[in-house]
Design an enzyme around this catalytic site. Structure first.
Site, PDB file in Angstrom:
ATOM      1  CD  GLN A   1      22.849  -4.035  35.592  1.00  0.00           C
ATOM      2  OE1 GLN A   1      22.406  -3.582  36.799  1.00  0.00           O
ATOM      3  NE2 GLN A   1      23.397  -3.262  34.799  1.00  0.00           N
TER       4      GLN A   1
ATOM      5  CB  THR B   1      50.253   0.965  40.341  1.00  0.00           C
ATOM      6  OG1 THR B   1      51.677   0.761  39.939  1.00  0.00           O
ATOM      7  CG2 THR B   1      50.359   1.338  41.877  1.00  0.00           C
TER       8      THR B   1
ATOM      9  CG  HIS C   1      29.913   1.581  38.058  1.00  0.00           C
ATOM     10  ND1 HIS C   1      28.851   2.187  37.487  1.00  0.00           N
ATOM     11  CD2 HIS C   1      30.466   0.686  37.173  1.00  0.00           C
ATOM     12  CE1 HIS C   1      28.861   1.869  36.164  1.00  0.00           C
ATOM     13  NE2 HIS C   1      29.996   0.788  36.013  1.00  0.00           N
TER      14      HIS C   1
ATOM     15  N   GLY D   1      33.349  -3.919  35.059  1.00  0.00           N
ATOM     16  CA  GLY D   1      32.631  -5.109  34.446  1.00  0.00           C
ATOM     17  C   GLY D   1      33.111  -5.216  33.128  1.00  0.00           C
ATOM     18  CB  THR D   2      33.911  -3.091  30.187  1.00  0.00           C
ATOM     19  OG1 THR D   2      32.479  -2.496  30.269  1.00  0.00           O
ATOM     20  CG2 THR D   2      34.463  -3.309  28.730  1.00  0.00           C
TER      21      THR D   2
ATOM     22  CB  SER E   1      31.053  -3.604  37.829  1.00  0.00           C
ATOM     23  OG  SER E   1      31.275  -2.277  37.536  1.00  0.00           O
TER      24      SER E   1
ATOM     25  CB  CYS F   1      26.348   0.463  27.190  1.00  0.00           C
ATOM     26  SG  CYS F   1      26.403  -0.088  28.782  1.00  0.00           S
TER      27      CYS F   1
ATOM     28  CG  ASN G   1      22.711  -4.851  30.415  1.00  0.00           C
ATOM     29  OD1 ASN G   1      22.731  -6.105  30.156  1.00  0.00           O
ATOM     30  ND2 ASN G   1      22.638  -3.774  29.583  1.00  0.00           N
TER      31      ASN G   1
HETATM   32  N1  PLP Z   1      28.135  -6.650  32.208  1.00  0.00           N
HETATM   33  C1  PLP Z   1      26.686  -6.128  32.510  1.00  0.00           C
HETATM   34  C2  PLP Z   1      25.427  -7.166  32.623  1.00  0.00           C
HETATM   35  C3  PLP Z   1      26.300  -4.759  32.603  1.00  0.00           C
HETATM   36  O1  PLP Z   1      25.236  -4.355  32.909  1.00  0.00           O
HETATM   37  C4  PLP Z   1      27.448  -3.799  32.447  1.00  0.00           C
HETATM   38  C5  PLP Z   1      27.206  -2.502  32.438  1.00  0.00           C
HETATM   39  O2  PLP Z   1      26.330  -1.873  32.386  1.00  0.00           O
HETATM   40  C6  PLP Z   1      28.785  -4.250  32.345  1.00  0.00           C
HETATM   41  C7  PLP Z   1      28.957  -5.582  32.119  1.00  0.00           C
HETATM   42  C8  PLP Z   1      29.982  -3.352  32.095  1.00  0.00           C
HETATM   43  O3  PLP Z   1      30.237  -2.828  33.447  1.00  0.00           O
HETATM   44  P1  PLP Z   1      31.187  -1.614  33.523  1.00  0.00           P
HETATM   45  O4  PLP Z   1      30.243  -0.449  33.336  1.00  0.00           O
HETATM   46  O5  PLP Z   1      31.635  -1.665  35.078  1.00  0.00           O
HETATM   47  O6  PLP Z   1      32.249  -1.486  32.428  1.00  0.00           O
END
Ligand code: PLP
Length: 396
Positions: A181, A239, A203, A74-75, A201, A329, A153
């Site tokens: 989310q 890759t 996971h 997600g990041t 994302s 985070c 989140n």
């Molecule tokens: N965006 C939101 C709303 C999230 O809650 C998160 C992770 O908690 C992310 C982005 C980042 O995702 P990732 O942990 O896969 O980098």
């Protein structure tokens, strides 16, 4: 000893069986480990797997396979949408976002500010909602992008994305939706509401960590953030992680197949909240932030006035219950949550808040045990805390 009751799914979810089985069968398949860009049969076998995974993820989002860019999570998806959009522009412009976005968006936007972009960060009301009219008012002739999350989140509060998308369309501005989310709970259709970029994302969906996707509408500008090869249609060099892509795709299929998930988990979450409120009555003021507006079905941002969330999370951990103080985070920093601060809560109220987030496999018996443990842990308030609680009641 009973096993841990894991109620921190907004941080990450365990690998689901479908995803694990898909990866296991791929590992047993000799032709799957190749480099999808290689010209020989081994590479070709990996390419087939990768493109099947891309089709599945595209189907999950209602988009086309060629619009999916596999990234590390997600990041990276958020960074590629925002900074990739900016890198494709000929000169710095203006971006509109909100004060409650994930750091992956807030920091990407701050990065643009450092290179000359103008930024408007709209606030939220006390329930955590962005006012679409504030977004409309913030858009100016230099605005080229609006970035708003589908669901928060920390609180689970869902933003009025339909209205925001309509405004973005009307004003000819691109829209990025962080759906990281929301994706496990809300069926997503990238055409309704119409977005230009959308992040998910793996996971958070029960797939492996280390992979995610940015959906990019055909024609929406995006320049790669990394220098390297021409993979992912020149949008993300490196890759491709075929094994992870297949696990990710299988997880999206498992989410889609569980059509009852939202109703089932909302009922459990609501039962959890009403039981905690009942058990705390007359003992300590408790409240769920954002409870009056649309929220994800699995999330409770629970404030028990006068409590210290870090102590409470450790206490619950010792009792076998995994919850969090807010977003994973920001763990490690005892800074108050920027989300709760934007909703007008004090640092003390923020420190009195824990996040409980259920997963698709959460069982009623686990919620019963969690209610007992949390009700016990938040127990009778101290004299000092009760004074603060009474004062808080008078002003609310
Ligand atoms: N965006 C939101 C709303 C999230 O809650 C998160 C992770 O908690 C992310 C982005 C980042 O995702 P990732 O942990 O896969 O980098």
């Amino acid at each position: 000893m009973p096993s841990t009751i894991y109620l921190d799914h907004n941080a990450t979810s365990p690998l689901c069986e479908t995803s694990r089985d898909a990866m296991q069968s791929l590992l047993q398949d000799d032709g799957s480990w190749g480099n999808p860009s290689s010209p020989h049969a081994t590479g070709h076998a990996a390419r087939i797997r990768l493109e099947e995974a891309r089709e599945t993820v595209a189907d999950f989002l209602g988009g086309d396979a060629h619009e999916i860019v596999f990234v590390s999570g997600g990041t990276e998806a958020d960074n590629l949408a925002i900074r990739g959009h900016a890198r494709a522009a000929s000169q710095p412009g203006h971006i509109v976002t909100s004060a409650v976005e994930h750091p992956a968006v807030l920091e990407a936007v701050a990065e643009l500010e450092r290179i000359g972009w103008e930024v408007t960060r709209v606030g939220v009301d006390p329930s955590g909602l962005v006012d679409p009219e504030e977004i409309r008012a913030a858009i100016n002739p230099k605005t080229s992008l609006v970035s708003i999350m589908a669901a928060n989140n920390e609180t689970g509060v869902m933003q009025p994305i339909e209205d925001i998308a309509a405004i973005a369309r009307e004003r000819g501005v691109a829209l990025h939706v962080d759906a990281v989310q929301a994706a496990p709970w809300v069926s997503i259709d990238v055409d309704d509401p119409a977005a230009d970029y959308l992040s998910i994302s793996s996971h958070k969906l029960g797939g492996p960590a280390g992979i995610g996707a940015l959906w990019v509408r055909e024609g929406a500008p995006v320049a790669p953030l990394l220098a390297g090869g021409g993979q992912e249609q020149r949008r993300r060099p490196g890759t491709e992680a075929v094994l992870l892509a297949c696990g990710f795709a299988a997880a999206t299929r498992a989410v889609q197949a569980d059509a009852d998930r939202t109703r089932r988990i909302r009922a459990l979450r609501d039962r959890f909240e009403s039981e905690i409120a009942r058990r705390a009555r007359g003992v300590r003021a408790v409240r769920a932030h954002g409870a009056a507006v649309m929220r994800l079905p699995n999330t409770t941002s629970l404030m028990a006035e006068g409590l210290d969330n870090e102590t409470l999370v450790v206490k619950l951990d010792l009792m076998g219950i995994a919850v969090s103080t807010g977003s994973a985070c920001s763990t490690g920093s005892s800074r108050p949550s920027h989300v709760l601060a934007a909703m007008g809560l004090t640092a003390e109220q923020s420190r009195a808040t824990i996040r409980i987030s259920l997963g698709r496999a959460t069982m009623p018996s686990e919620i019963e045990r969690a209610v007992d443990a949390i009700a016990d842990a938040i127990g009778p308030t101290t004299h000092a805390a009760r004074g603060r609680t009474d004062a808080a009641r008078k002003v609310s």
